[in-house]
Design an enzyme around this catalytic site. Structure first.
Site, mmCIF file in Angstrom:
data_model
loop_
_atom_site.group_PDB
_atom_site.id
_atom_site.type_symbol
_atom_site.label_atom_id
_atom_site.label_comp_id
_atom_site.label_asym_id
_atom_site.label_seq_id
_atom_site.Cartn_x
_atom_site.Cartn_y
_atom_site.Cartn_z
ATOM 1 C CB ALA A 24 -0.898 -0.017 1.225
ATOM 2 C CG ASN A 25 0.107 4.730 -1.792
ATOM 3 O OD1 ASN A 25 -0.616 5.600 -1.313
ATOM 4 N ND2 ASN A 25 -0.185 4.102 -2.929
ATOM 5 N NE ARG A 26 4.862 6.816 4.675
ATOM 6 C CZ ARG A 26 5.014 6.057 5.762
ATOM 7 N NH1 ARG A 26 4.026 5.947 6.615
ATOM 8 N NH2 ARG A 26 6.146 5.422 5.984
#
Ligand code: PMT
Length: 395
Positions: free
Chosen positions: A205-207
């Site tokens: 995932a990412n932020r």
């Protein structure tokens, strides 16, 4: 935005009646002619003078105290829109049942103009099956409902039932009257970070929180656009936006490519994974099976694909999240992906980009012009982006 529009503003007897004053002020500021009608209950909460001072005409409260013998038909027939803020459980029940008990309910029954009701009440009342059935009946008849929000209620309780924010209500009015500068246009916005499965429980995932994408969707809807929001996150849906929930880059690509066929403006604010595992394990990978070797492959570049197939007149906006060489990297993406505009943010700077409520961006256009927006809340950034899109469209 609402110049020349005649809006009957009905106010009923709930504590949120005081917020109708702010709604009235915003409608008048937007150029509308506001005709206030208060119920007897509303007068327990706010004074006539307050609304009369802000509206375009004095408040009316009764079927019997006017020179005109049939004020409700005059009000109903002359309105471009009837708006009820707040709508109590009693008002919803009377309107759903077709009961004409006072000037406001008579006006609601005597109009063919669009009607927006904005319910507000305690959670227990809002969730009562009778109230929900009345709301469903009204919705099925074409009445627009601006749903209440969750939050602090009268008496210190917290829950669903708080009147929608005045700006959301005014946005709904503009949308229903097709009155904003983007009226008649279809805007597609992506938001959030994609999640690429490693196994049954783990993802890459990412932020991205989705806040910047949601702010753009909300601003586009406020400007009258039909908005499709393709999102990986579950934030409160901006009024007027249609949500398409996705998780992976492939799902986002499928949703966006379908919507792109009818889109006038596409804004890719999402942080799409550049790589994904070639194959996700069916179950949960176990520690005792040793350290897994995860083989990655590139994801499709959604924006580049849109750029290659861009229709004449369609405006394509990308974002560039960078940590160095902001302008050079963003300019390269603008050209490579055939964009009209790229919104470059240096996500290593304080308060900028991922998860913050604020952002600072540089807008680079295909014609070479550059505009810098210093740190501001994400809605203000959205306004700057859509102002630039307006400029590109030559409106
Ligand atoms: O969501 P928030 O927490 O509010 O944070 C906002 C944000 C930092 C996510 C936003 O401001 C932002 O910068 N979004 C783009 C992030 C990103 O993926 O940038 P990029 O430079 O990797 O990609 C360039 C553009 O190509 C982006 O518009 C991206 O959506 C698009 N892209 C990227 C990869 C891919 N496979 N397909 C794409 O369409």
């Amino acid at each position: 935005m609402l110049a020349g529009k005649r809006i009957v503003l009905g106010v009923t007897g709930g504590i949120a009646a005081y917020k109708a004053v702010e709604v009235c002020r915003r409608l008048v500021d937007a150029g509308a002619h506001v005709v206030p009608v208060m119920t007897a209950g509303a007068e327990h909460f706010i004074g006539r003078t307050t609304l009369s001072a802000l509206a375009s005409e004095p408040v009316q409260t009764s079927l019997w105290d006017e020179a005109s013998p049939i004020p409700h038909t005059r009000l109903g027939q002359s309105a471009d829109l009837v708006l009820v803020v707040p709508a109590t459980a009693r008002l919803l029940a009377a309107y759903a049942a077709g009961l004409s008990t006072d000037l406001l309910t008579n006006t609601l029954l005597a109009t063919r103009a669009p009607v927006i009701v904005c319910p507000a009440m305690h959670t227990e009342m809002w969730e009562h099956p009778a109230v929900q059935a009345n709301v469903a009946t009204l919705r099925a008849r074409g009445v627009h409902i601006v749903e209440p929000e969750s939050g602090r209620l009268a008496g210190g309780d917290v829950g669903a039932g708080r009147l929608a924010a005045p700006e959301r209500i005014v946005e709904a009015v503009a949308r229903v009257l097709d009155a904003g500068p983007l009226a008649g246009l279809h805007v597609v916005v992506s938001a959030g970070g994609t999640r690429e499965p490693i196994d049954a429980v783990r993802v890459i995932a990412n932020r991205s929180s989705g806040k910047q994408g949601y702010a753009i969707a909300a601003e586009a809807a406020a400007r009258g656009a039909r908005v499709s929001l393709v999102t990986t996150v579950d934030l409160p849906v901006p009024a007027g936006a249609q949500v398409h929930a996705v998780e992976t880059a492939a799902q986002m690509q499928e949703a966006i490519e379908q919507l792109a066929a009818s889109a006038d403006i596409i804004v890719m604010a999402a942080a799409v994974a550049d790589f994904r595992p070639v194959a996700a394990a069916a179950g949960k990978l176990k520690k005792d099976q040793g350290t897994p070797q995860i083989v990655l492959e590139p994801t499709p570049d959604i924006l580049a694909g849109l750029g290659e197939r861009k229709r004449p007149g369609q405006v394509l906006v990308g974002f560039a999240a960078e940590t160095s060489d902001l302008l050079a990297n963003a300019a390269a993406k603008l050209t490579r992906k055939h964009l009209d505009l790229i919104v470059a943010n240096d996500v290593s700077a304080p308060g900028v980009g991922f998860q913050h409520d604020t952002n600072a961006v540089t807008l680079l256009r295909a014609d070479g012009s550059v505009r810098t927006i210093p740190l501001a809340d994400k809605r203000s950034i959205a306004q700057a982006v859509l102002d630039t899109v307006d400029d590109i469209r030559g409106t």
